[in-house]
Design a protein around this motif. Sequence first.
Motif, PDB file in Angstrom:
ATOM      1  N   GLU A  59       1.077   3.353   7.351  1.00  0.00           N
ATOM      2  CA  GLU A  59       2.214   3.593   8.242  1.00  0.00           C
ATOM      3  C   GLU A  59       2.550   5.074   8.318  1.00  0.00           C
ATOM      4  N   VAL A  60       2.452   5.769   7.192  1.00  0.00           N
ATOM      5  CA  VAL A  60       2.716   7.213   7.196  1.00  0.00           C
ATOM      6  C   VAL A  60       1.615   7.956   7.952  1.00  0.00           C
ATOM      7  N   GLY A  61       0.382   7.471   7.811  1.00  0.00           N
ATOM      8  CA  GLY A  61      -0.726   8.077   8.544  1.00  0.00           C
ATOM      9  C   GLY A  61      -1.499   9.088   7.744  1.00  0.00           C
ATOM     10  N   THR A  62      -1.335   9.065   6.424  1.00  0.00           N
ATOM     11  CA  THR A  62      -2.100   9.980   5.570  1.00  0.00           C
ATOM     12  C   THR A  62      -2.111   9.437   4.156  1.00  0.00           C
ATOM     13  N   ARG A  63      -3.058   9.924   3.347  1.00  0.00           N
ATOM     14  CA  ARG A  63      -3.128   9.494   1.962  1.00  0.00           C
ATOM     15  C   ARG A  63      -2.011  10.150   1.160  1.00  0.00           C
TER      16      ARG A  63
END
Length: 299
Positions: free
Chosen positions: A42-46
């Motif tokens: 959901e955040v779009g990054t690790r």
Amino acid sequence: MELRHLRYFVAVADAASFTAAARGLNISQPPLSQQIRDLEAEVGTRLFERSSRNVELTEAGANFLEHARMILGQVEHAVQQARAIGSGQVGTLNIATTGSVLLGPLSNLIARFRGAWPGVFVRIHEMDPEAQEAALLSHRTDLSFVRRPRNNPDLVAHVAWHEKVGVALPEHHRMAGSETIELGDLRKENFVFLRLADSRFARYLHDCCVAAGFVPDITNEVVESYSLTSLVAAGLGVALVPECISTLSRPGVVYRPLAEPAPEADVYVISRPNPGPVIAAFLEAAQGSPDNGIDAEVG
């Protein structure tokens, strides 16, 4: 994104281990790992760099951790505030009254309540009784303290404390040396009075004079009881006043009780039905106060 995602993320960051974090959260590791993957998606990054030995925050994860802690802290604060307000421990209490009523036990009652409930801010509004009723009905105030309240089916009134009516006299008045004075003995006096048009208490006192056999000869009218003492000191007349007015030290004025049965100056506390926790806490404190006697419902 839900709050549990943030809590799980912070737990993993603090433990630097999915296994330890799962143990602390009392859940199994696979669901925890899945929740973190869902959050990263959901955040779009690790947010974490994973290895067989440890778990480390990425640069984005370290920044996200700061915001996650802040959000969770704000939520916890909001929960605590809501609980405190719901239990009556914090909030604002708006009390409407008149200046003369404040001369009685009300000020000490407010002080004791603030000592027991320091999180509640008490705001006092001085206004005439009719304005007090309107403010109470419109929820601009929470409680009203008045004498001789009007019967209103939408409000609840209790006697807050009892007072009698006495008489304020110029110090050289012929009855100034009397221990008590019969109301009927004042029939030939000039009176300074509360304004009849604005005060139910004033109209009640006027009716008491009529019941004693005379219509008071009123030379001046004022809004507040304590203002009457200035006119008495100037020799403009005598005044019927609540006994709390006798606590005022006014040069040129003496106070004498009226013989029984003396008119009453009882003060009533008025509230809306089903008061909230802060109002209920104040009423409960008032009922336990040693210098008042809130009685049964009277209207």
